[in-house]
Design a protein around this motif. Structure first.
Motif, short mmCIF file in Angstrom:
data_model
loop_
_atom_site.label_atom_id
_atom_site.label_comp_id
_atom_site.label_asym_id
_atom_site.label_seq_id
_atom_site.Cartn_x
_atom_site.Cartn_y
_atom_site.Cartn_z
N GLU A 1 0.47 -1.39 5.28
CA GLU A 1 1.37 -2.18 6.13
C GLU A 1 2.84 -1.92 5.84
OE1 GLU A 1 -0.89 -3.87 4.03
OE2 GLU A 1 -2.50 -4.11 5.47
N HIS A 2 3.16 -1.58 4.59
CA HIS A 2 4.55 -1.39 4.14
C HIS A 2 4.61 -0.11 3.32
CE1 HIS A 2 4.91 -5.55 5.37
NE2 HIS A 2 3.92 -5.85 4.57
N PRO A 3 4.67 1.04 3.98
CA PRO A 3 4.53 2.32 3.27
C PRO A 3 5.73 2.77 2.44
CG PRO A 3 4.88 2.69 5.61
CD PRO A 3 4.74 1.21 5.42
N ASP B 1 -3.77 4.10 -9.60
CA ASP B 1 -2.85 4.29 -8.47
C ASP B 1 -3.40 3.63 -7.20
OD1 ASP B 1 -1.23 5.69 -10.19
OD2 ASP B 1 -1.70 7.66 -9.34
N GLU B 2 -4.70 3.76 -6.97
CA GLU B 2 -5.32 3.12 -5.80
C GLU B 2 -5.14 1.61 -5.85
OE1 GLU B 2 -9.39 4.39 -5.41
OE2 GLU B 2 -8.82 6.52 -5.45
N HIS B 3 -5.31 1.01 -7.03
CA HIS B 3 -5.09 -0.44 -7.19
C HIS B 3 -3.62 -0.80 -6.94
CE1 HIS B 3 -9.13 -1.38 -8.52
NE2 HIS B 3 -9.06 -0.42 -9.44
N MET B 4 -2.72 0.07 -7.40
CA MET B 4 -1.29 -0.16 -7.18
C MET B 4 -0.98 -0.15 -5.68
SD MET B 4 1.94 2.21 -8.43
CE MET B 4 1.20 3.67 -7.70
N TYR B 5 -1.51 0.84 -4.96
CA TYR B 5 -1.27 0.93 -3.51
C TYR B 5 -1.81 -0.30 -2.79
CZ TYR B 5 -0.60 5.90 -4.68
OH TYR B 5 -0.19 7.07 -5.23
N GLU B 6 -2.96 -0.77 -3.27
CA GLU B 6 -3.56 -1.97 -2.66
C GLU B 6 -2.66 -3.19 -2.91
OE1 GLU B 6 -7.54 -4.40 -3.62
OE2 GLU B 6 -7.88 -2.27 -3.19
N SER C 1 33.31 4.98 -3.59
CA SER C 1 33.08 4.94 -2.13
C SER C 1 31.62 5.28 -1.77
CB SER C 1 34.02 5.92 -1.42
OG SER C 1 33.66 7.26 -1.75
N LEU C 2 30.79 5.56 -2.76
CA LEU C 2 29.39 5.93 -2.53
C LEU C 2 28.66 4.81 -1.81
CD1 LEU C 2 27.20 8.10 -3.11
CD2 LEU C 2 26.76 6.88 -5.26
N LYS C 3 28.00 5.14 -0.69
CA LYS C 3 27.26 4.16 0.12
C LYS C 3 26.06 4.86 0.75
CE LYS C 3 30.66 0.80 0.60
NZ LYS C 3 31.27 1.03 -0.65
N GLY C 4 25.07 4.08 1.16
CA GLY C 4 23.95 4.63 1.90
C GLY C 4 22.61 4.15 1.38
N ASP C 5 21.56 4.85 1.78
CA ASP C 5 20.19 4.45 1.49
C ASP C 5 19.46 5.49 0.63
OD1 ASP C 5 20.68 2.33 3.18
OD2 ASP C 5 19.51 3.14 4.84
N ILE C 6 18.63 4.97 -0.26
CA ILE C 6 17.70 5.79 -1.02
C ILE C 6 16.32 5.20 -0.74
CG2 ILE C 6 16.95 6.53 -3.31
CD1 ILE C 6 19.88 6.07 -4.23
N SER C 7 15.41 6.03 -0.24
CA SER C 7 14.09 5.51 0.10
C SER C 7 12.98 6.33 -0.55
CB SER C 7 13.90 5.45 1.61
OG SER C 7 14.04 6.72 2.19
N LEU C 8 11.83 5.70 -0.63
CA LEU C 8 10.69 6.30 -1.30
C LEU C 8 9.42 5.90 -0.57
CD1 LEU C 8 9.58 7.74 -3.90
CD2 LEU C 8 9.51 5.47 -4.94
N ASP C 9 8.61 6.87 -0.21
CA ASP C 9 7.28 6.62 0.34
C ASP C 9 6.40 6.23 -0.85
OD1 ASP C 9 4.70 6.71 1.35
OD2 ASP C 9 5.01 8.57 2.46
N LEU C 10 5.87 5.01 -0.83
CA LEU C 10 5.16 4.48 -1.98
C LEU C 10 3.89 5.27 -2.33
CD1 LEU C 10 5.70 0.71 -1.20
CD2 LEU C 10 6.78 2.04 -3.02
N LEU C 11 3.29 5.94 -1.35
CA LEU C 11 2.11 6.76 -1.64
C LEU C 11 2.45 7.97 -2.51
CD1 LEU C 11 0.13 6.69 1.72
CD2 LEU C 11 -0.55 5.68 -0.47
#
Length: 179
Positions: free
Chosen positions: A93-95, A82-87, A62-72
């Motif tokens: 625009e899409h954090p 890491d800077e190149h990855m963020y770019e 029955s497990l449901k829901g959201d898992i989110s991550l701030d990419l920074l």
């Protein structure tokens, strides 16, 4: 007569109590991403700053829901990389990225999770195999899946004529506390 009514009310409350979903919150763990470039297979940023909005009743299925991550919050041992990855991920625009868990099923080789991954406002259905352990007040999820950057409109970065592999292996090892 009073005993039958009291017993019926007790049974009804126990049944209803087990039908209500329990909220789960992230306690500890990591989400990681691994890819490679020729000569450097150690491109594996991780984050332990995960947000979970999950719920379940008494059954793991029955497990449901959201898992989110701030990419920074994804970090490797190389700040410049890491800077190149963020770019490449267009984090301004899409954090963040979100995995919306839709279905869990028990199979002979473990649990299979089906959900929708949103990255750069593009979505893709993901099926991942997971080991799930339900221990008292904790639920542990461990597993992984692969995506291609190009499927999410991300051009794999290049460095001195070498390109980063398009495939990224996402791994997760999460411990959730039952509230």
């Amino acid at each position: 007569m009073f005993t039958k009514i009291a017993f019926s009310l007790l049974c009804a409350s126990l049944l209803c109590g087990s039908m209500y979903a329990k909220e789960l919150r992230f306690k500890e763990g990591t989400i990681g991403a691994q890819t490679e470039i020729l000569g450097d297979s150690n491109i594996n940023p991780k984050s332990s700053q995960v947000e979970a909005k999950l719920s379940m009743d008494d059954a793991i299925e029955s497990l449901k829901g959201d898992i989110s991550l701030d990419l920074l919050n994804l970090k490797s041992e190389n700040e410049k990389r890491d800077e190149h990855m963020y770019e490449a991920l267009h984090v301004k625009e899409h954090p963040s990225t979100v995995f919306q868990l839709k279905e869990v099923s028990k199979e002979s080789d473990g649990y299979h999770l089906i959900g929708i991954l949103t990255l750069k406002k593009l979505t893709k259905e993901i099926i991942t195999k997971a080991d799930i352990t339900d221990q008292d007040d904790l639920l542990k999820l461990k597993g992984g899946f692969s995506i291609k950057m190009s499927e999410f409109g991300i051009e794999p970065p290049t460095l001195l004529f070498l390109s980063v592999r398009d495939e990224v292996v996402i791994s997760y090892d999460l411990t959730l506390a039952k509230n």
